[in-house]
Structures are given as structure tokens and as C-alpha cells.
Design an enzyme around this catalytic site. Structure first.
Site, PDB file in Angstrom:
ATOM      1  CD  GLU A   1      -2.583  -1.196   2.642  1.00  0.00           C
ATOM      2  OE1 GLU A   1      -3.732  -1.645   2.632  1.00  0.00           O
ATOM      3  OE2 GLU A   1      -2.009  -0.789   3.677  1.00  0.00           O
TER       4      GLU A   1
ATOM      5  CG  ASP B   1      -4.790  -4.153  10.458  1.00  0.00           C
ATOM      6  OD1 ASP B   1      -5.097  -5.275  10.034  1.00  0.00           O
ATOM      7  OD2 ASP B   1      -3.639  -3.810  10.734  1.00  0.00           O
TER       8      ASP B   1
END
Lengths: 356, 356
Positions: free
Chosen positions: B66, B237
Site C-alpha cells: 500500500e 485492520d
């Protein structure tokens, strides 16, 4: 190092500006561009396997900062690049950049590199790869309108890939042309200095436009471009920045890297969203035509795409082995037990105290 | 260097893993967490000026890579972070990262840093900042369920900001609890080792869940959580990874960093898209309530947001001055004339030949 992890996986090779210049010069600029072009072409030919997304831009009054990620399923790469047209007034680069590659299977970086010089090289190599498919077969003369930072790279790439050895140069700033001529002297070019864009295009089979102002400019008008010409339009590469008159676009065949990005950033931002364009990867795989005849006007509406940066990083990585042109960065925490990051931090404290 | 550019603008400070550990240890882990927490809180309080976007993820069978960019209008920052749950089997970190800051006005990088250790610190500091607003006022005891890489950082941050000095630890793997107890010994905690999650939560006013498996897990069920408790849910998460039973969510007040991201990645992925949650920046600016009474159950559905990384890099940058805890990277090409990148490359070649 922990016992299970591959040796030195926490160490990432970093290619500084100085080392990039040494790498390029040790290989030779022309050879470097030729080999880089092969990597770019290879990746265009396997276009469909890439994870593609338009760049992620953060705009401000002064310019833009962008992240350009992509992945081929095995290797992930991204480039950080800025574009700040007013930077040159402060003695800074308009565009700077750096990039990295990492392994998709574990996420660990494997290369970190400067990309200001590398971007200049990959932009030029891409233009030349594309021209192999689009320029007239007998082309030996290129006009370069705009003689700034990218101009010499374009000249060298076209020499390397297409044997272009005649250049016709024009820039509104005579000092830029002086610099370009000085830098290209002794490189095997016959160079004609021209005092207008109109003069520059005379007799050229390829026209490269690579001007820098962030505004709608008209570097080429319709009556300047004869039939059979290939236009390599490099300078128009963001919203509000174009170089070609709309009428040229309307009578030419337009080739682009990635339509969703080019429709926003390229020359074709002047045209309707559904205006037909041809994707270059299809030309390179043979699924679409490139140049079909000697009367066709072709345009490469170059904006630069993430896969080209990926190809460039991949090429640099392939060329680093056995050289000293990189530093080793201690970028990744590597505790003996992956769950014991805190313990690693504590033990570093003890080590510091021991050395006091 | 060229004459007009600020001195050394082409050189970027780089904080390696080794230097990050030295910086943290020279400041002291508790002090570092306390000061870092102030930067995080400051940035939450000026939330509205940030350029916010959900992270840009590249998913694969093995994990995710990411990019998390943000900007406050003056400084731009981004973090690269991977998440590969199977990495620990190969002796690698599940999560590694690095990040950078640059100037919005000219796009030039000003800091490049490891972020594996720094992310662990900022995640813990964020949890503690949030607990200042949500935990019961008299809290002195915290349960930590999941005693992996993040657990000690959580303990230290809660000690630094909330004077939590009693810990109740549980992990399905007793070796993880051993490690956690060993690392926290001599740090001023009274530690109770528990043989189940149920035991761990007894008498604790704060429950931190920080387990690692990428699957829908139920670490806490509804009957385990008494009223008045603050739950610091750190482990859930990403899509498909949660820790709390849905019934707890339904009777608690839920606080989140950035709803568009948390609804995809956090515990609330179990709830409808319009389920009411409170944004933490509003609590910190006083626009919304935090804890209102001693019977309320509160949940911080932590996923980690780009502004927290930005705060962490900003804090590290503020603490580097006058230290030797960084290297200087030659990251940015800096020709005498900004338009003469090619000339710089040519002159480097001459320099190489001179030294041969």
C-alpha cells in the site's frame, strides 16, 4: 540477521544520482538507451498482466506531486515524481523523482533509486520505441522544438534505435539551443540550428515537440505539418498543457500509452472523451496497426506511464549485479524473532550503552 | 550545487533502522511515545486542512502493498507499507515500511525514513492519545490480548500517556506472552499472566486486542465486556480481519479515524455502511463527545491512517537536528543549469575518465 530469513533481505540497494551517472556512462548513453528500450518494449508486449491505475496526484498552487504504482504480479514498483514549472526560476529541477521495486510475494523492497536522470532516459527511450512502429521507414531527420532538459535524451534515443543522424533544432530561447548543440557535438549528428518552428520542421520526417510551459500552447499548427510525418509530442503531459493545434490531431492517427490517463493529461484533452485512439501495446503485439502507409500522419501523445518507470527500474536492477554503483541501505527492521520488534529496540539500547 | 538553489537541497536525510533505534533510545522510548503522541494529536486537531485519500492498495494472493499519501498544504508525506501474514513463517516481518516527507511548494523530498519501527510507535501512540479521550478516568489496568510485535509498544504508550501500570496479558501462544513479559520487565509494570482472554479482561478498565491472524476471529465476545470499559481494537485492520463480536459493537460507542477507510478495513466492516460512528478529530477538537459517563462502553476501531504516519515523520524530522542519527542521500539531480541534465551526465563521464 535472523536464522530463517534470506541473507541481507533487510538491506536495499540504493542508486544515487552520482551512481546512476556512473552506471549510465560505464554502459554508454546510447547502449543504455537501446537496452532500456528493449525492457520498455518487452513490458508493453505483456501489457495485460500489469496492475494499472492512473497516477495518484496531489495538486497545489505551485505544482503537483504524484505516485505512480504498478505491478506485474511478481514485482511491484512505484515512482514518486513532482512537477513544479516555477522551480527553474529558483535554480531547481521542474521534475525530480525516485522510485523503488519490491517483491509481491513478501512485500520487501529490492531496489531504491534516483529517477530524475532515469525518467529522462526512459521518456526518450519510450519515444524511440514507439517511433520504430510509427515513423516513416526512411526517416533520418528529426526536428526538435524545445531544446530543454529532455531534448538531448530524445536525440540520443532516436540515434540509438532509428539511426536518426540529422537534427533541426529550435527553441524560443537561443541559449537552450546553444546548450543542446554543445552537448550533442561529437555524438555523430548533423545539426541545423533554426530560427523558427516553421523552419525546424522543413524536411524532417519526425517532429519532436518537447516544450515546458504549463499552459495551452500551440507549438505546431496544421499548415506546418506535411503528410507522412510522425509527431512525437512529449511536452504536453498534464491538464492545461498542450502543444499541438487541435486540427493536427483531427487529421492524424493518434497513439497513446494508457487512454484513461492520456485523455486527462495528453494532447487529446482537447478532443471528446470518446475520440478514437490506438493503444501502443496493441501495436507492439500486432493486434493493431502502427504506420500503414507513407501518407499517414501519426502522433505519439506521450505523457509517461507507470509501466515505463517499472521497466526502467527493472533494467537498472538487471545491470547493477557485479558493479559498485549502489549503496546498501539498512531500510528494513529484521529482528531475530519477527514478533520481537520491541526486544530488538531494547537490545539496541544496551548496545549503545556498552559502547559509551 | 548550482548558485541559485538552496545549499544541499539535493541531499535528503535518511533514517535507517539502526539510526531510528538510536534516536528512539537516545530520547527514551516513553518520552519518544509521549512527544510523538503530541504531534499526532496536533494533526488530528487540524484534520480538515489535510488532503485525505484512502490508501492505494495492490493486492496479491500473499498479501498487500500500500501507498498512503497525505498533505497539510505545506508538507506532503507518504508511507509505503506491506502486509504479508505468512512472512513470519519465513522469518520475515508481516509488516515493513518506509516513508518520506517533501515540500509542497517545490516537490523536493526533505526526509526519507525506515517506518517499520516508527509505525509500531505511531500505532501505539495513536491508541494512547485516543484513550485519553475515551478511557475511564481512573483507569490503571489494561488487558492486552495478543502479545506479538505491537503489544509492548501499546503497554509503553499507555504508561507514558495514561499512567497505566497494571497489565493483564494473554496470547494463544505462551511463548509470545513470555517474550512480552521479558521485554517489559523493569519498566514499572505490575504484570499478570492470564491463561485465557476471559481471565485477562477481569478487572481491566481498558482492553487492547492486538492479534494478527488474517481471518474473521472473535477475540472478545459480548459477555466478556462489562460496562464502562474502553476497547482499543488494534488487530482488525483489513478486509476479512476482525477481532470483536458484532454484539459488542452494537452496544458500544464506536470511534474511528477516517470512516471511508475504517468501514472497509476495521471492525465496523461487520456493520451496515451507514452505522453511526464518531470521528476522532471531532472529539479532539471538542466538536463531538468522547466518553460521557462511567457506564458507557467505548471502542477505538483502529486501522491506522496516513495522517498518523505524517505526524510521526514530522516528529522524527523535528528531532534529527543536531544529531548524527541520519545519513545523507544523494537523491536528487542538481545540474548547474536546471535545463542541462544531459550536460551534467556528460561531465560526470569526463570526471570518471579523469580519475582513471
Amino acid at each position: 540477521m535472523n536464522a530463517h530469513a534470506p541473507k541481507d533481505i533487510n538491506i536495499v540497494p540504493f542508486v544515487s544520482v552520482d551512481n546512476m551517472m556512473k552506471l549510465v556512462n560505464s554502459i554508454g548513453i546510447e547502449t543504455f538507451l537501446g537496452e532500456l528500450a528493449q525492457f520498455i518494449e518487452e513490458d508493453f508486449k505483456r501489457w495485460e498482466i500489469f496492475d494499472k491505475t492512473p497516477r495518484i496526484a496531489s495538486h497545489s498552487a505551485e505544482g503537483v506531486i504524484e505516485l505512480m504504482p504498478t505491478s506485474d504480479g511478481e514485482v511491484y514498483g512505484f515512482k514518486y515524481v513532482n512537477g513544479h514549472p516555477k522551480n527553474t526560476r529558483a535554480g531547481l529541477q521542474t521534475v525530480t523523482g525516485f522510485g523503488m521495486l519490491s517483491r509481491v510475494d513478501n512485500g520487501y523492497p529490492v531496489l531504491f533509486s534516483e529517477m530524475t536522470i532515469l525518467t529522462a532516459l526512459r521518456t526518450a527511450a519510450t519515444s524511440a520505441v514507439v517511433a520504430k512502429y510509427l515513423a516513416p521507414q526512411d526517416a533520418d531527420c528529426m526536428a526538435i522544438i524545445g531544446n530543454g532538459a529532455q531534448s538531448e535524451f530524445q536525440a540520443m534515443a532516436f540515434k540509438s534505435l532509428l539511426n536518426i543522424n540529422k537534427l533541426r533544432l529550435y527553441d524560443i530561447d537561443a541559449a537552450a539551443t546553444d546548450k543542446c548543440i554543445r552537448n550533442l557535438s561529437g555524438k555523430g549528428f548533423e545539426i541545423e540550428r533554426c530560427d523558427s518552428a516553421e523552419k525546424a520542421v522543413e524536411g524532417a520526417q519526425i517532429i519532436t515537440t518537447v516544450t515546458a510551459d504549463k499552459q495551452y500552447a500551440t507549438i505546431l499548427t496544421d499548415n506546418m505539418v506535411g503528410s507522412g510525418i510522425h509527431i512525437n509530442a512529449v511536452g504536453g503531459d498534464c491538464p492545461g498543457k498542450t502543444e499541438l493545434h487541435k486540427d493536427i490531431l483531427l487529421r492524424a492517427d493518434i497513439f497513446v500509452e494508457y487512454p484513461p490517463q492520456t485523455r486527462v493529461e495528453g494532447e487529446i484533452q482537447q478532443l471528446p472523451d470518446n475520440y478514437p485512439v490506438t493503444e501502443l501495446w496493441q501495436v507492439m503485439t500486432g493486434a493493431a496497426h502502427g504506420r500503414r502507409n507513407s501518407r499517414q500522419t501519426t502522433i505519439f501523445d506521450s505523457v509517461g506511464f507507470a509501466t515505463e518507470d517499472f521497466s526502467a527500474l527493472r533494467y537498472v536492477r538487471s545491470r547493477l549485479d557485479g558493479t559498485t554503483y549502489f549503496e546498501k541501505l539498512d531500510m528494513l527492521a529484521d529482528p531475530d524473532d519477527p514478533r520481537d520488534l520491541f526486544g530488538m529496540l531494547l537490545r539496541a539500547q544496551i548496545d549503545v550503552h556498552k559502547t559509551l
